[in-house]
Design an enzyme around this catalytic site. Structure first.
Site, mmCIF file in Angstrom:
data_model
loop_
_atom_site.group_PDB
_atom_site.id
_atom_site.type_symbol
_atom_site.label_atom_id
_atom_site.label_comp_id
_atom_site.label_asym_id
_atom_site.label_seq_id
_atom_site.Cartn_x
_atom_site.Cartn_y
_atom_site.Cartn_z
ATOM 1 N N SER A 39 0.769 -15.335 -18.634
ATOM 2 C CA SER A 39 1.393 -15.693 -20.248
ATOM 3 C C SER A 39 0.055 -15.696 -20.948
ATOM 4 O O SER A 39 0.368 -16.741 -21.743
ATOM 5 C CB SER A 39 2.209 -16.775 -19.941
ATOM 6 O OG SER A 39 3.506 -16.605 -19.286
ATOM 7 N N GLY B 111 4.824 -14.348 -16.811
ATOM 8 C CA GLY B 111 6.117 -14.060 -17.376
ATOM 9 C C GLY B 111 7.184 -15.268 -17.614
ATOM 10 O O GLY B 111 8.365 -14.859 -18.183
ATOM 11 N N ASN C 83 -1.922 -4.948 -18.050
ATOM 12 C CA ASN C 83 -0.935 -4.466 -17.029
ATOM 13 C C ASN C 83 0.433 -4.220 -17.547
ATOM 14 O O ASN C 83 1.353 -5.107 -17.849
ATOM 15 C CB ASN C 83 -0.819 -5.589 -15.904
ATOM 16 C CG ASN C 83 -0.121 -5.214 -14.601
ATOM 17 O OD1 ASN C 83 0.400 -4.089 -14.675
ATOM 18 N ND2 ASN C 83 0.418 -6.275 -14.197
ATOM 19 N N HIS D 142 -1.862 -8.090 -6.477
ATOM 20 C CA HIS D 142 -1.031 -8.604 -7.740
ATOM 21 C C HIS D 142 0.094 -9.648 -6.957
ATOM 22 O O HIS D 142 0.612 -9.072 -5.987
ATOM 23 C CB HIS D 142 -0.337 -7.733 -8.707
ATOM 24 C CG HIS D 142 0.011 -8.390 -9.884
ATOM 25 N ND1 HIS D 142 1.522 -8.901 -9.904
ATOM 26 C CD2 HIS D 142 -0.403 -8.513 -11.145
ATOM 27 C CE1 HIS D 142 1.762 -9.425 -11.148
ATOM 28 N NE2 HIS D 142 0.608 -9.296 -11.775
ATOM 29 N N GLU E 238 -4.449 -15.569 -11.244
ATOM 30 C CA GLU E 238 -3.141 -15.731 -12.043
ATOM 31 C C GLU E 238 -2.241 -16.565 -11.057
ATOM 32 O O GLU E 238 -1.489 -16.316 -10.259
ATOM 33 C CB GLU E 238 -2.427 -14.167 -11.985
ATOM 34 C CG GLU E 238 -2.606 -13.381 -10.637
ATOM 35 C CD GLU E 238 -1.715 -12.414 -10.553
ATOM 36 O OE1 GLU E 238 -1.343 -11.702 -11.378
ATOM 37 O OE2 GLU E 238 -1.218 -12.193 -9.371
ATOM 38 N N LYS F 223 2.815 -3.089 -15.922
ATOM 39 C CA LYS F 223 3.912 -2.973 -14.915
ATOM 40 C C LYS F 223 5.052 -2.031 -14.781
ATOM 41 O O LYS F 223 4.489 -0.910 -15.202
ATOM 42 C CB LYS F 223 4.546 -4.531 -15.278
ATOM 43 C CG LYS F 223 3.777 -5.663 -15.040
ATOM 44 C CD LYS F 223 4.328 -7.095 -14.935
ATOM 45 C CE LYS F 223 3.381 -8.160 -14.953
ATOM 46 N NZ LYS F 223 3.903 -9.468 -14.841
#
Length: 255
Positions: free
Chosen positions: A217, A179, A18, A102, A173, A20
């Site tokens: 992560s 992140g 992804n 998401h 997730e 982003k």
């Protein structure tokens, strides 16, 4: 009963990058060129990219074995919805996957569970595979609400798409790990994946064949331990997907 892992279950590993809101035409070409040089992999590999780059990515990846997809789609087929992108538009670019629900969409755009279910349903109607993201915040985890949160989020999609539920991919997730450099331990992630597979098993006889990815992560140095868990079938990879060498190593781990 806990299901077998990737190799034993027959489920093919899947790793989705992804990007982003990152990239440029030059940087994207360099990244994809480097990825193609490092493939192929045993696992299926895909990248979900910002909408303006879909045409370039489709052209670059044609015939490569790497699939491509989008990071979101509208709940609506067409109409006066300025700034949104519809599932039929994405299908026209040859997208295979589209991320829905998401955590960043849920947080920053206030998307509800029903919104996510509607997006999954319209994606399926246009032969896109929705990657349905579920996960709890740190506050929810600390309150012991992880199970209730992820089951509620997935339940909306199960009810929304009905008998087509076996055609989706699920991505767990934990929001607190996205992140941040923090990662759920393999055992923590497996516990939630097993919970989700059990919930899917109540909705479809094909639950054992469905792929459930871990996102949060994921890196080259933790991917193998995560993917070795019996119900973790690959990863939804954020920042590490922007580095060809690291992303390729993650893809190799999903064998």
């Amino acid at each position: 009963m806990v299901s077998a892992g990737i190799a034993e279950s027959g489920r093919r590993g899947l790793v989705i990058g992804n990007w982003k809101m990152n990239g440029s035409r030059v940087a994207n070409l360099d990244l994809l060129t480097a990825l193609k040089e490092r493939g192929p992999w045993v696992a299926e590999v895909a990248v979900c990219v910002p909408t303006p780059y879909l045409a370039d990515v489709a052209l670059s990846l044609q015939g490569s074995g790497i699939a491509w997809g989008a990071q979101d789609c509208s709940r609506h087929e067409s109409g006066a919805f300025t700034g949104e992108v519809s599932a039929p538009m994405l299908a026209e670019f040859g997208c295979r996957y589209v991320l829905v629900g998401h955590s960043e969409r849920r947080q920053y755009h206030r998307e509800s569970d029903n919104d996510v279910a509607d997006k999954a349903k319209i994606a399926l109607a246009h032969r896109l595979t929705p990657v349905v993201c579920v996960g709890e915040t740190l506050a929810e985890r600390e309150a012991g609400a992880t199970e209730a949160v992820v089951k509620r989020q997935l339940s909306a999609v199960i009810h929304g798409v009905g008998h087509c539920i076996a055609q989706i991919v699920v991505a767990y997730e934990p929001v607190w790990a996205i992140g941040t450099g923090r990662t759920a331990s393999p055992e923590e992630a497996q516990a939630v994946h097993a919970l989700l597979r059990g919930q899917l098993a109540a909705a479809t006889v094909h639950a054992r064949d469905m792929r459930i990815l871990y996102g949060g992560s994921v890196k080259a140095d933790n991917a193998a331990a995560l993917f070795a868990q019996p119900d973790i079938d690959g990863g939804l990879v954020g920042g590490a997907a922007l580095d060809a060498q690291g992303f390729s190593a993650i893809c190799r781990a999903a064998t």
